[in-house]
Write a protein that holds these residues in place. Structure first.
Motif, PDB file in Angstrom:
ATOM      1  N   ALA A 133       8.052  15.639  -6.904  1.00 33.51           N
ATOM      2  CA  ALA A 133       7.752  14.452  -7.800  1.00 33.51           C
ATOM      3  C   ALA A 133       9.886  13.647  -7.416  1.00 33.51           C
ATOM      4  O   ALA A 133       9.368  12.650  -6.999  1.00 33.51           O
ATOM      5  CB  ALA A 133       7.877  14.707  -9.283  1.00 33.51           C
ATOM      6  N   GLN A 134      10.247  14.643  -6.591  1.00 35.44           N
ATOM      7  CA  GLN A 134      11.239  13.648  -6.613  1.00 35.44           C
ATOM      8  C   GLN A 134      11.548  13.299  -5.188  1.00 35.44           C
ATOM      9  O   GLN A 134      11.802  11.547  -5.029  1.00 35.44           O
ATOM     10  CB  GLN A 134      13.339  14.617  -5.995  1.00 35.44           C
ATOM     11  N   ALA A 135      10.230  13.504  -3.968  1.00 40.38           N
ATOM     12  CA  ALA A 135      10.057  13.301  -2.876  1.00 40.38           C
ATOM     13  C   ALA A 135       9.197  11.749  -3.217  1.00 40.38           C
ATOM     14  O   ALA A 135       9.254  10.898  -2.505  1.00 40.38           O
ATOM     15  CB  ALA A 135       9.269  14.046  -1.958  1.00 40.38           C
ATOM     16  N   ILE A 136       8.074  11.885  -3.952  1.00 40.38           N
ATOM     17  CA  ILE A 136       7.324  10.949  -4.463  1.00 40.38           C
ATOM     18  C   ILE A 136       8.072   9.797  -5.030  1.00 40.38           C
ATOM     19  O   ILE A 136       7.577   8.705  -4.629  1.00 40.38           O
ATOM     20  CB  ILE A 136       6.327  11.657  -5.222  1.00 40.38           C
ATOM     21  N   ALA A 137       8.896  10.052  -5.259  1.00 42.23           N
ATOM     22  CA  ALA A 137       9.921   8.595  -5.775  1.00 42.23           C
ATOM     23  C   ALA A 137      10.561   8.459  -5.358  1.00 42.23           C
ATOM     24  O   ALA A 137      10.636   6.632  -5.134  1.00 42.23           O
ATOM     25  CB  ALA A 137      10.980   9.575  -7.541  1.00 42.23           C
ATOM     26  N   ARG A 138      10.619   9.278  -3.889  1.00 43.02           N
ATOM     27  CA  ARG A 138      11.715   8.395  -3.349  1.00 43.02           C
ATOM     28  C   ARG A 138      10.781   7.083  -2.444  1.00 43.02           C
ATOM     29  O   ARG A 138      10.692   6.235  -2.120  1.00 43.02           O
ATOM     30  CB  ARG A 138      12.677   9.613  -2.045  1.00 43.02           C
ATOM     31  N   GLY A 139       9.831   8.330  -1.962  1.00 48.15           N
ATOM     32  CA  GLY A 139       8.507   7.387  -1.209  1.00 48.15           C
ATOM     33  C   GLY A 139       8.012   6.043  -1.739  1.00 48.15           C
ATOM     34  O   GLY A 139       7.117   5.263  -1.211  1.00 48.15           O
ATOM     35  N   HIS A 140       8.054   6.051  -3.263  1.00 46.07           N
ATOM     36  CA  HIS A 140       7.393   5.257  -3.838  1.00 46.07           C
ATOM     37  C   HIS A 140       8.066   4.169  -3.603  1.00 46.07           C
ATOM     38  O   HIS A 140       7.641   2.664  -3.302  1.00 46.07           O
ATOM     39  CB  HIS A 140       7.049   5.668  -5.583  1.00 46.07           C
ATOM     40  N   MET A 141       9.549   4.274  -4.023  1.00 39.82           N
ATOM     41  CA  MET A 141      10.322   2.756  -3.555  1.00 39.82           C
ATOM     42  C   MET A 141      10.334   2.662  -2.175  1.00 39.82           C
ATOM     43  O   MET A 141       9.706   1.324  -2.311  1.00 39.82           O
ATOM     44  CB  MET A 141      12.046   3.594  -3.435  1.00 39.82           C
ATOM     45  N   ALA A 142      10.106   3.006  -1.660  1.00 45.75           N
ATOM     46  CA  ALA A 142      10.034   2.630   0.136  1.00 45.75           C
ATOM     47  C   ALA A 142       8.213   2.600  -0.050  1.00 45.75           C
ATOM     48  O   ALA A 142       7.917   1.242   1.196  1.00 45.75           O
ATOM     49  CB  ALA A 142       9.629   3.724   1.189  1.00 45.75           C
ATOM     50  N   LEU A 143       7.249   2.595  -0.250  1.00 42.80           N
ATOM     51  CA  LEU A 143       5.711   1.747  -0.459  1.00 42.80           C
ATOM     52  C   LEU A 143       5.944   0.858  -1.118  1.00 42.80           C
ATOM     53  O   LEU A 143       5.571   0.044  -0.936  1.00 42.80           O
ATOM     54  CB  LEU A 143       4.973   2.707  -1.160  1.00 42.80           C
ATOM     55  N   VAL A 144       6.501   0.271  -2.242  1.00 39.19           N
ATOM     56  CA  VAL A 144       6.548  -0.196  -3.405  1.00 39.19           C
ATOM     57  C   VAL A 144       6.959  -1.346  -2.182  1.00 39.19           C
ATOM     58  O   VAL A 144       6.703  -2.982  -1.656  1.00 39.19           O
ATOM     59  CB  VAL A 144       7.152  -0.675  -4.490  1.00 39.19           C
ATOM     60  N   LYS A 145       8.011  -1.764  -0.891  1.00 43.37           N
ATOM     61  CA  LYS A 145       8.439  -2.348  -0.092  1.00 43.37           C
ATOM     62  C   LYS A 145       7.899  -2.692   0.628  1.00 43.37           C
ATOM     63  O   LYS A 145       7.992  -3.900   1.469  1.00 43.37           O
ATOM     64  CB  LYS A 145      10.687  -2.199  -0.212  1.00 43.37           C
ATOM     65  N   ALA A 146       6.855  -1.552   1.343  1.00 41.75           N
ATOM     66  CA  ALA A 146       6.535  -1.582   2.705  1.00 41.75           C
ATOM     67  C   ALA A 146       4.961  -2.439   2.628  1.00 41.75           C
ATOM     68  O   ALA A 146       5.063  -2.977   3.324  1.00 41.75           O
ATOM     69  CB  ALA A 146       6.390  -0.311   3.262  1.00 41.75           C
ATOM     70  N   VAL A 147       4.598  -2.495   1.228  1.00 43.49           N
ATOM     71  CA  VAL A 147       3.448  -3.291   0.785  1.00 43.49           C
ATOM     72  C   VAL A 147       3.068  -4.588   0.543  1.00 43.49           C
ATOM     73  O   VAL A 147       4.355  -5.251  -0.337  1.00 43.49           O
ATOM     74  CB  VAL A 147       2.567  -2.749  -0.197  1.00 43.49           C
ATOM     75  N   PRO A 148       2.843  -5.616   1.614  1.00 45.30           N
ATOM     76  CA  PRO A 148       3.353  -6.498   1.838  1.00 45.30           C
ATOM     77  C   PRO A 148       2.879  -7.070  -0.058  1.00 45.30           C
ATOM     78  O   PRO A 148       2.108  -6.941  -0.621  1.00 45.30           O
ATOM     79  CB  PRO A 148       2.570  -7.391   2.863  1.00 45.30           C
ATOM     80  N   ARG A 149       3.250  -8.712  -0.337  1.00 44.34           N
ATOM     81  CA  ARG A 149       3.294  -9.056  -1.676  1.00 44.34           C
ATOM     82  C   ARG A 149       1.143  -9.642  -1.615  1.00 44.34           C
ATOM     83  O   ARG A 149       0.662  -9.454  -2.652  1.00 44.34           O
ATOM     84  CB  ARG A 149       3.453  -9.875  -1.425  1.00 44.34           C
ATOM     85  N   SER A 150       1.068  -9.916   0.132  1.00 40.44           N
ATOM     86  CA  SER A 150      -0.666 -10.583  -0.422  1.00 40.44           C
ATOM     87  C   SER A 150      -1.323  -9.277  -0.113  1.00 40.44           C
ATOM     88  O   SER A 150      -2.610  -9.269  -0.977  1.00 40.44           O
ATOM     89  CB  SER A 150      -0.384 -11.302   1.499  1.00 40.44           C
ATOM     90  N   HIS A 151      -0.712  -8.229   0.168  1.00 47.04           N
ATOM     91  CA  HIS A 151      -2.192  -6.731  -0.260  1.00 47.04           C
ATOM     92  C   HIS A 151      -2.045  -6.443  -1.614  1.00 47.04           C
ATOM     93  O   HIS A 151      -3.006  -6.300  -2.546  1.00 47.04           O
ATOM     94  CB  HIS A 151      -1.835  -5.567   0.237  1.00 47.04           C
ATOM     95  N   VAL A 152      -0.643  -6.757  -2.700  1.00 44.82           N
ATOM     96  CA  VAL A 152      -1.232  -6.957  -4.405  1.00 44.82           C
ATOM     97  C   VAL A 152      -1.810  -8.130  -4.688  1.00 44.82           C
ATOM     98  O   VAL A 152      -3.007  -7.482  -5.359  1.00 44.82           O
ATOM     99  CB  VAL A 152       0.110  -6.347  -4.635  1.00 44.82           C
ATOM    100  N   ASP A 153      -1.564  -9.063  -4.226  1.00 46.42           N
ATOM    101  CA  ASP A 153      -2.528 -10.097  -4.665  1.00 46.42           C
ATOM    102  C   ASP A 153      -4.125  -9.995  -4.619  1.00 46.42           C
ATOM    103  O   ASP A 153      -4.676  -9.893  -5.463  1.00 46.42           O
ATOM    104  CB  ASP A 153      -1.984 -11.499  -4.132  1.00 46.42           C
ATOM    105  N   PHE A 154      -4.196  -9.146  -3.260  1.00 49.13           N
ATOM    106  CA  PHE A 154      -5.640  -9.163  -3.355  1.00 49.13           C
ATOM    107  C   PHE A 154      -6.744  -7.856  -3.512  1.00 49.13           C
ATOM    108  O   PHE A 154      -7.614  -8.135  -4.723  1.00 49.13           O
ATOM    109  CB  PHE A 154      -6.240  -8.243  -1.809  1.00 49.13           C
ATOM    110  N   LEU A 155      -6.004  -6.910  -3.880  1.00 47.49           N
ATOM    111  CA  LEU A 155      -5.562  -5.380  -5.151  1.00 47.49           C
ATOM    112  C   LEU A 155      -6.373  -6.191  -5.826  1.00 47.49           C
ATOM    113  O   LEU A 155      -7.479  -6.216  -7.614  1.00 47.49           O
ATOM    114  CB  LEU A 155      -5.557  -4.518  -5.052  1.00 47.49           C
ATOM    115  N   GLN A 156      -5.544  -6.940  -6.827  1.00 42.94           N
ATOM    116  CA  GLN A 156      -5.202  -7.470  -8.202  1.00 42.94           C
ATOM    117  C   GLN A 156      -6.731  -8.546  -8.635  1.00 42.94           C
ATOM    118  O   GLN A 156      -6.800  -8.939  -9.056  1.00 42.94           O
ATOM    119  CB  GLN A 156      -4.134  -8.207  -8.810  1.00 42.94           C
ATOM    120  N   SER A 157      -7.114  -9.190  -7.425  1.00 48.90           N
ATOM    121  CA  SER A 157      -7.727 -10.081  -7.232  1.00 48.90           C
ATOM    122  C   SER A 157      -9.215  -9.951  -7.099  1.00 48.90           C
ATOM    123  O   SER A 157     -10.469 -10.152  -7.343  1.00 48.90           O
ATOM    124  CB  SER A 157      -7.984 -11.117  -5.923  1.00 48.90           C
ATOM    125  N   LEU A 158      -9.609  -8.190  -6.726  1.00 48.95           N
ATOM    126  CA  LEU A 158     -10.797  -8.322  -6.750  1.00 48.95           C
ATOM    127  C   LEU A 158     -11.908  -7.775  -8.264  1.00 48.95           C
ATOM    128  O   LEU A 158     -11.248  -7.595  -9.658  1.00 48.95           O
ATOM    129  CB  LEU A 158     -11.166  -5.933  -6.587  1.00 48.95           C
TER     130      LEU A 158
END
Length: 255
Positions: A133-158
């Motif tokens: 769980a701790q590893a996933i929490a750390r990985g989650h923070m890294a992934l949030v930083k790594a995923v471009p805003r344009s990708h989040v916008d794309f997923l939200q636009s579907l």
């Protein structure tokens, strides 16, 4: 057309418009790009035709290159909005994980680790059974930083469905007995048995993915084009030109 619905054999696309519905991609950018090249080649020989390319969702997870799939789809839609992208349960699952690091949700249990790797993030780095769980929490923070805003916008636009001619397109299927314009979003991306087992015709032929089959499945009331592309190396699509209907299969390397 019968009193109860439309049969696949009788179904037609809109006059003068070619339709292509592409099944679940799951990180296989290579197969998606190859399928688009195939379709573009066909359209070159039909310069007077309008067209729509409908992507049926599940762009991420399991396969090796989810990031490139999303980049490709963003650019493809920007180039021509006749490229339509529908939501799959895995796409929504990625959004949900980015919002909250659920260690036992869809994303972590069904291919999200591979999705994160395509963004350069190891979700389970230094994680042992007692520290997952701790590893996933750390990985989650890294992934949030790594995923471009344009990708989040794309997923939200579907969007969750599309209709052209005698065909209704969605990721998973529909709830029998509920009008197409009143379908629940959860059913559109998750339903299986109640939809698959329905023996009657619908008001339109349902074109979907979500449930893997060895080869594209054509029934009287539905067409399933999820051929487990990420693993099998076969990405399938339904092509419709008036009353002519064909299955396209793009072959690549199996994983």
């Amino acid at each position: 057309m019968t009193e109860t619905g439309i049969h696949y054999l009788d179904a037609r696309g809109p006059d003068g418009m070619r339709l292509y519905a592409i099944g679940d991609v799951h990180g296989r950018h290579d197969l998606l790009a190859a399928m688009h090249r195939r379709i573009e080649s066909e359209l070159e020989y039909a310069p007077g035709s309008d067209w729509r390319i409908i992507h049926l969702g599940d762009y991420v997870d399991r396969g090796p290159d989810s990031r490139s799939v999303i980049d490709f789809l963003i650019e493809t839609r920007k180039r021509d909005p006749r490229n339509i992208m529908l939501a799959g349960n895995h796409d929504i699952g990625m959004l949900e994980f980015l919002a909250e690091a659920e260690p036992d949700g869809l994303f972590m249990n069904y291919g999200g680790v591979q999705t994160a790797q395509s963004y350069g993030v190891d979700l389970l780095r230094d994680g042992h059974w007692y520290g997952r769980a701790q590893a996933i929490a750390r990985g989650h923070m890294a992934l949030v930083k790594a995923v471009p805003r344009s990708h989040v916008d794309f997923l939200q636009s579907l969007t969750f469905s599309a209709t052209f001619g005698d065909f209704f397109f969605c990721h998973a299927g529909i709830r029998p007995g509920v009008p197409l314009d009143r379908q629940n979003r959860q059913d559109l991306i998750w339903i299986r048995d109640a939809f698959h087992d329905h023996p009657g015709l619908f008001s339109k032929v349902i074109v979907h993915g979500h449930t893997p089959v060895p080869e594209a499945e054509v029934k009287a009331n539905r067409v399933n084009v999820d051929t487990l592309a990420w693993k099998s190396g076969t990405l399938s699509a339904l092509a419709v030109n008036g009353g002519d209907k064909r299955i396209l299969a793009m072959q690549g390397k199996a994983l």
